[in-house]
Design a protein around this motif. Structure first.
Motif, mmCIF file in Angstrom:
data_model
loop_
_atom_site.group_PDB
_atom_site.id
_atom_site.type_symbol
_atom_site.label_atom_id
_atom_site.label_comp_id
_atom_site.label_asym_id
_atom_site.label_seq_id
_atom_site.Cartn_x
_atom_site.Cartn_y
_atom_site.Cartn_z
ATOM 1 N N ILE A 114 2.147 1.846 -3.486
ATOM 2 C CA ILE A 114 1.114 2.477 -4.318
ATOM 3 C C ILE A 114 1.075 3.974 -4.021
ATOM 4 O O ILE A 114 1.055 4.796 -4.942
ATOM 5 C CB ILE A 114 -0.268 1.824 -4.066
ATOM 6 C CG1 ILE A 114 -0.268 0.379 -4.555
ATOM 7 C CG2 ILE A 114 -1.374 2.635 -4.754
ATOM 8 C CD1 ILE A 114 -1.484 -0.443 -4.117
ATOM 9 N N HIS A 130 -6.253 -3.451 -8.223
ATOM 10 C CA HIS A 130 -5.887 -4.674 -7.491
ATOM 11 C C HIS A 130 -5.640 -5.825 -8.456
ATOM 12 O O HIS A 130 -4.734 -6.634 -8.245
ATOM 13 C CB HIS A 130 -6.924 -5.006 -6.404
ATOM 14 C CG HIS A 130 -7.885 -6.100 -6.723
ATOM 15 N ND1 HIS A 130 -7.575 -7.432 -6.583
ATOM 16 C CD2 HIS A 130 -9.173 -6.067 -7.163
ATOM 17 C CE1 HIS A 130 -8.631 -8.168 -6.919
ATOM 18 N NE2 HIS A 130 -9.606 -7.357 -7.280
ATOM 19 N N ASN A 173 -8.215 -4.584 -0.506
ATOM 20 C CA ASN A 173 -8.074 -3.759 0.700
ATOM 21 C C ASN A 173 -6.755 -2.991 0.719
ATOM 22 O O ASN A 173 -6.660 -1.931 1.328
ATOM 23 C CB ASN A 173 -8.205 -4.609 1.962
ATOM 24 C CG ASN A 173 -9.609 -5.147 2.139
ATOM 25 O OD1 ASN A 173 -10.582 -4.514 1.725
ATOM 26 N ND2 ASN A 173 -9.725 -6.333 2.722
ATOM 27 N N THR A 174 -5.747 -3.519 0.053
ATOM 28 C CA THR A 174 -4.458 -2.831 -0.051
ATOM 29 C C THR A 174 -4.627 -1.533 -0.834
ATOM 30 O O THR A 174 -4.112 -0.484 -0.444
ATOM 31 C CB THR A 174 -3.419 -3.744 -0.741
ATOM 32 O OG1 THR A 174 -3.262 -4.925 0.053
ATOM 33 C CG2 THR A 174 -2.080 -3.055 -0.913
ATOM 34 N N VAL A 175 -5.353 -1.603 -1.930
ATOM 35 C CA VAL A 175 -5.605 -0.408 -2.751
ATOM 36 C C VAL A 175 -6.488 0.569 -1.983
ATOM 37 O O VAL A 175 -6.224 1.778 -1.983
ATOM 38 C CB VAL A 175 -6.243 -0.789 -4.107
ATOM 39 C CG1 VAL A 175 -6.541 0.456 -4.939
ATOM 40 C CG2 VAL A 175 -5.344 -1.750 -4.873
ATOM 41 N N LYS A 230 -6.676 0.971 1.222
ATOM 42 C CA LYS A 230 -5.842 1.608 2.256
ATOM 43 C C LYS A 230 -4.954 2.693 1.651
ATOM 44 O O LYS A 230 -4.826 3.781 2.205
ATOM 45 C CB LYS A 230 -4.992 0.558 2.969
ATOM 46 C CG LYS A 230 -4.181 1.100 4.124
ATOM 47 C CD LYS A 230 -3.492 -0.015 4.884
ATOM 48 C CE LYS A 230 -2.781 0.539 6.109
ATOM 49 N NZ LYS A 230 -2.172 -0.535 6.907
ATOM 50 N N ALA A 231 -4.353 2.415 0.511
ATOM 51 C CA ALA A 231 -3.500 3.403 -0.156
ATOM 52 C C ALA A 231 -4.316 4.627 -0.548
ATOM 53 O O ALA A 231 -3.902 5.774 -0.292
ATOM 54 C CB ALA A 231 -2.830 2.791 -1.385
ATOM 55 N N TYR A 232 -5.466 4.415 -1.149
ATOM 56 C CA TYR A 232 -6.311 5.537 -1.568
ATOM 57 C C TYR A 232 -6.786 6.342 -0.359
ATOM 58 O O TYR A 232 -6.839 7.570 -0.401
ATOM 59 C CB TYR A 232 -7.500 5.035 -2.383
ATOM 60 C CG TYR A 232 -7.189 4.699 -3.837
ATOM 61 C CD1 TYR A 232 -5.891 4.711 -4.337
ATOM 62 C CD2 TYR A 232 -8.202 4.374 -4.713
ATOM 63 C CE1 TYR A 232 -5.628 4.416 -5.662
ATOM 64 C CE2 TYR A 232 -7.953 4.077 -6.049
ATOM 65 C CZ TYR A 232 -6.662 4.099 -6.516
ATOM 66 O OH TYR A 232 -6.395 3.809 -7.845
ATOM 67 N N TYR A 292 0.827 -1.203 0.000
ATOM 68 C CA TYR A 292 0.000 0.000 0.000
ATOM 69 C C TYR A 292 0.866 1.259 0.000
ATOM 70 O O TYR A 292 0.531 2.250 -0.639
ATOM 71 C CB TYR A 292 -1.011 0.001 1.161
ATOM 72 C CG TYR A 292 -0.472 0.457 2.489
ATOM 73 C CD1 TYR A 292 -0.606 1.778 2.895
ATOM 74 C CD2 TYR A 292 0.177 -0.427 3.344
ATOM 75 C CE1 TYR A 292 -0.114 2.205 4.116
ATOM 76 C CE2 TYR A 292 0.663 -0.018 4.561
ATOM 77 C CZ TYR A 292 0.519 1.299 4.950
ATOM 78 O OH TYR A 292 1.011 1.714 6.154
ATOM 79 N N LYS A 293 2.020 1.199 0.696
ATOM 80 C CA LYS A 293 2.922 2.360 0.700
ATOM 81 C C LYS A 293 3.571 2.537 -0.663
ATOM 82 O O LYS A 293 3.803 3.665 -1.107
ATOM 83 C CB LYS A 293 3.980 2.224 1.789
ATOM 84 C CG LYS A 293 3.442 2.483 3.170
ATOM 85 C CD LYS A 293 4.545 2.615 4.182
ATOM 86 C CE LYS A 293 3.943 2.992 5.529
ATOM 87 N NZ LYS A 293 4.969 3.299 6.512
#
Length: 131
Positions: free
Chosen positions: A22, A48, A56-58, A60-62, A19-20
């Protein structure tokens, strides 16, 4: 600009959470002008799938990009690049912390590609000479 056609690069063995990575890639695209105010980011689903990460990674980044003022989310239509945030002047301690963070990220990513610290230093010296 269509970020889905851009070369995204998630290094799963770099020690930097996906996520970081991204976040850093979106911030870099904004900083160098590849992304401009009101440009739309890829949907969570599209990104994703492209990056082979959990949705969920995307998300969190957004979310962090939005909290940082880099993007806005418009319910039902997606995420868009915000007007450039006004960056506050950093104190000496904050500036040192930022330099440490950037240095760590650069060295970690370089190591994941087998690039030595000496090669990085040489390249940074050349960039400094030309910039």
């Amino acid at each position: 600009m269509n970020l889905l056609t851009e070369p995204w690069n998630i290094e799963f063995h770099s020690g930097i959470p996906a996520y970081k990575q991204i976040i850093h890639q979106v911030q870099a695209a904004i900083a160098d002008g590849r992304l401009r105010e009101d440009d739309q980011l890829p949907t969570v689903r599209a990104l994703h799938k492209k990056l082979n990460v959990n949705p969920n990674t995307v998300v969190k980044a957004y979310r962090e990009l939005e909290l940082g003022g880099f993007i806005t989310t418009q319910r039902g239509s997606g995420c868009y690049v915000s007007a450039p945030p006004i960056m506050p002047k950093l104190s000496a301690n904050d500036k040192k912390a930022k330099v440490d963070e950037l240095s760590f990220r650069l060295v970690a990513e370089a190591r994941s590609h087998g690039i030595s610290l000496e090669t990085l230093i040489q390249n940074l010296t050349q960039i400094k000479a030309h910039g």
